[in-house]
Scaffold this motif. Structure first.
Motif, mmCIF file in Angstrom:
data_model
loop_
_atom_site.group_PDB
_atom_site.id
_atom_site.type_symbol
_atom_site.label_atom_id
_atom_site.label_comp_id
_atom_site.label_asym_id
_atom_site.label_seq_id
_atom_site.Cartn_x
_atom_site.Cartn_y
_atom_site.Cartn_z
ATOM 1 N N PRO A 36 76.469 41.015 -7.424
ATOM 2 C CA PRO A 36 77.718 39.989 -6.876
ATOM 3 C C PRO A 36 78.388 39.416 -7.847
ATOM 4 O O PRO A 36 79.546 39.396 -7.752
ATOM 5 N N MET A 37 77.756 39.058 -9.069
ATOM 6 C CA MET A 37 78.599 38.457 -10.098
ATOM 7 C C MET A 37 79.636 39.633 -10.765
ATOM 8 O O MET A 37 80.601 39.231 -10.936
ATOM 9 N N ASP A 55 76.793 41.795 1.495
ATOM 10 C CA ASP A 55 75.693 41.456 2.042
ATOM 11 C C ASP A 55 75.329 39.850 1.826
ATOM 12 O O ASP A 55 75.973 39.208 0.907
ATOM 13 N N MET A 56 74.728 39.206 2.766
ATOM 14 C CA MET A 56 74.905 37.698 2.874
ATOM 15 C C MET A 56 73.517 37.070 1.885
ATOM 16 O O MET A 56 74.120 36.258 1.427
ATOM 17 N N THR A 57 72.556 37.877 1.708
ATOM 18 C CA THR A 57 71.573 37.362 1.089
ATOM 19 C C THR A 57 71.335 38.267 -0.451
ATOM 20 O O THR A 57 71.045 39.296 -0.244
ATOM 21 N N MET A 58 71.564 37.611 -1.361
ATOM 22 C CA MET A 58 71.865 38.509 -2.689
ATOM 23 C C MET A 58 71.370 37.362 -3.876
ATOM 24 O O MET A 58 71.727 36.191 -3.755
ATOM 25 N N PRO A 59 70.601 37.607 -4.948
ATOM 26 C CA PRO A 59 70.365 36.870 -5.834
ATOM 27 C C PRO A 59 71.584 36.398 -6.725
ATOM 28 O O PRO A 59 72.631 37.115 -6.756
ATOM 29 N N ALA A 65 79.096 32.589 -0.940
ATOM 30 C CA ALA A 65 79.790 32.028 -2.080
ATOM 31 C C ALA A 65 80.690 32.945 -2.528
ATOM 32 O O ALA A 65 81.694 32.550 -3.059
ATOM 33 N N LEU A 66 80.109 34.262 -2.409
ATOM 34 C CA LEU A 66 81.012 35.466 -2.825
ATOM 35 C C LEU A 66 82.280 35.557 -1.960
ATOM 36 O O LEU A 66 83.527 35.828 -2.433
ATOM 37 N N LEU A 67 82.317 35.232 -0.703
ATOM 38 C CA LEU A 67 83.372 35.253 0.446
ATOM 39 C C LEU A 67 84.247 34.222 -0.275
ATOM 40 O O LEU A 67 85.578 34.384 -0.172
ATOM 41 N N ASP A 68 83.773 32.977 -0.405
ATOM 42 C CA ASP A 68 84.679 31.997 -0.802
ATOM 43 C C ASP A 68 85.605 32.401 -2.114
ATOM 44 O O ASP A 68 86.773 31.980 -2.204
ATOM 45 N N ASP A 93 80.378 30.141 10.850
ATOM 46 C CA ASP A 93 80.714 29.476 9.737
ATOM 47 C C ASP A 93 81.495 30.419 8.630
ATOM 48 O O ASP A 93 82.274 30.395 7.929
ATOM 49 N N CYS A 94 80.826 31.735 8.808
ATOM 50 C CA CYS A 94 81.636 32.979 8.046
ATOM 51 C C CYS A 94 82.977 33.149 8.478
ATOM 52 O O CYS A 94 83.789 33.418 7.684
ATOM 53 N N LEU A 95 83.222 32.982 9.785
ATOM 54 C CA LEU A 95 84.554 33.203 10.465
ATOM 55 C C LEU A 95 85.676 32.025 9.967
ATOM 56 O O LEU A 95 86.625 32.194 9.890
ATOM 57 N N ARG A 96 84.921 30.920 10.053
ATOM 58 C CA ARG A 96 85.789 29.901 9.535
ATOM 59 C C ARG A 96 86.407 29.764 8.158
ATOM 60 O O ARG A 96 87.126 29.353 7.647
#
Length: 458
Positions: A36-37, A55-59, A65-68, A93-96
């Motif tokens: 993700p980085m 993906d929602m769950t990543m180290p 955070a990636l979406l933001d 929360d994701c949609l918002r």
């Protein structure tokens, strides 16, 4: 499909599985990242992606955070969150935060087939809205298909960018403009910029289609369907399967045939003449006309349901007289095509160019091309001068003048310039209310919109 899509998941095996499903659906421009980085860094560098599956769950950086980060660095990228846990609160929360959708693993192929086109269509529409609001000159992502269209006009460049955005989808497009403005050239460019470029582009002049032959030409026929028909024949629809069907001069299509065409547009299937078997086709329809369809619908010469079906996207090409800076460019291009003079040698005298610039060009680009070709033949490898131009251009005064009270005189303004000034004055006087301005001017609302669009006002 050429839309760039990035898939981000720390599970490389799932990335391969997901990418395989997308390739089966026709998506080819895929970028797989298990870090993700690294994905965040790619967005920071400005790499363009139409769509991101996250993906929602990543180290190190989770999906939220990636979406933001993506929405802050590339707000035009549509994001779809993918997770193994179905939680309504997290989905909301994701949609918002700007995500387009929230999918639960394992994501079925049919869910992807439904969700991805909708997300890409949303992006296309938002890009078009941003283009209409923006003031900067838009750049084409893939300029090659549009190279045959020679222009430096800001209004034309915006039209080409909008055409490129439309090319990414399969919505029908209506191209309007006077005869000779290059409607078929633009339709071909849209086809070549789309994912259908490898399939046929079939142009049809609708004015030449007779009522007796319409079904046979469009749908084809079986053997023995007509007297003397010894073999079956493939129609335009079947021949163009997966490609683009260009319906030129659709305003000339007789009213009794418009319903038959509408049915094909609505259902996407047809039957050959002499057969009851239904054949389904996948086509992109592009229609063009130099007629005022608003007025035709008002006098019931064109079906409203057909109009709204073909007008998924609308592009209006301005006449050449409204983009005079393109005249020297086009003249040079036609000269390079037809003459044999050495490159860099002066090929058009200042006097000849002045007459070309002063002419109103009722036949638009097509007329300019014809005049240049004729002048090249007459010039015989010499620079083109006034003597090589048609008589109506040679006799054209440099600048018509009307004597004034002081005897000095004043220039005659071109009709298009006077019309533009009057329309803009009325538009501003009525607080930019298009409906009121159209009524005050005595023209259709869509006609006013076309005029304002050609002036760079959306």
């Amino acid at each position: 499909m050429s839309n760039p899509i990035i898939l981000i998941d720390d599970d490389s095996d799932y990335l391969e599985l997901l990418s395989g499903k997308l390739r089966d659906l026709g998506y080819t421009d895929l970028h797989l990242m298990d870090d993700p980085m690294a994905a965040a860094a790619a967005f920071e560098k400005g790499e363009p992606f139409d769509l991101a599956l996250i993906d929602m769950t990543m180290p190190e950086m989770d999906g939220m955070a990636l979406l933001d980060h993506i929405k802050n660095t590339s707000p035009g990228t549509e994001c779809i969150m993918v997770t193994a846990i179905n939680e309504a609160r997290t989905a909301v929360d994701c949609l918002r935060r700007g995500a387009y959708d929230y999918l639960v693993k394992p994501v079925a192929r049919d869910v992807l087939a439904l969700t991805l086109p909708r997300a890409l269509e949303r992006k296309r529409l938002l890009d078009i809205l941003d283009l209409e609001k923006g003031q900067a000159h838009p750049e084409l992502v893939n300029p090659v298909p549009f190279e045959p269209i020679i222009t430096q006009s800001p209004a034309m460049r915006r039209i080409l960018k909008e055409a490129e955005l439309h090319a990414a989808s399969s919505v029908p497009i209506l191209i309007t403009g006077e005869s000779g403005t290059g409607k078929e050239l633009l339709a071909r460019a849209i086809h070549n910029a789309s994912g259908r470029a490898q399939f046929p582009f079939t142009p049809i002049n609708m004015a030449s289609i007779s009522a007796n032959l319409f079904e046979a030409e469009f749908f084809g026929h079986t053997r023995g369907a007509f007297t003397g028909a010894a073999a079956s024949r493939t129609g335009f629809l079947e021949h163009t399967h997966q490609g683009t069907l260009f319906l030129d001069e659709i305003g000339d299509l007789p009213l009794e045939l418009q319903g038959k065409l509408l049915r094909v547009l609505q259902e996407g299937e047809f039957s050959r003449v002499g057969s009851s078997e239904r054949t389904r086709v996948d086509l992109r329809f592009i229609a063009a006309t130099n007629e005022d369809l608003d007025r035709m619908m008002a006098r019931k010469a064109f079906r409203k349901d057909l109009y709204y079906r073909i007008r998924g996207g609308w592009l209006h090409l301005p006449p050449l007289r409204e983009r005079p800076d393109d005249i020297p460019l086009l003249a040079d291009a036609f000269l390079a095509k037809y003459e044999e003079m050495p490159t860099g040698k002066r090929r058009l005298t200042a006097a000849a160019l002045e007459r070309l610039m002063a002419y109103a060009w009722p036949g638009n680009v097509r007329e300019l091309k014809s005049i240049i070709q004729s002048a090249v033949n007459l010039a015989q490898n010499k620079p083109i001068d006034l003597v090589h131009l048609p008589e109506h251009l040679r006799m054209l005064p440099k600048r018509p003048r009307i004597p004034g009270a002081d005897g000095a005189g004043r220039h005659v303004r071109p009709l298009a310039e006077v019309e533009k000034e009057h329309i803009l004055n009325v538009y501003q006087m009525l607080d930019q209310n298009k409906s009121q301005a159209a009524r005050a001017l005595g023209i259709g609302l869509n006609t006013l919109r076309r005029k304002l669009s050609s002036y760079g006002i959306e």
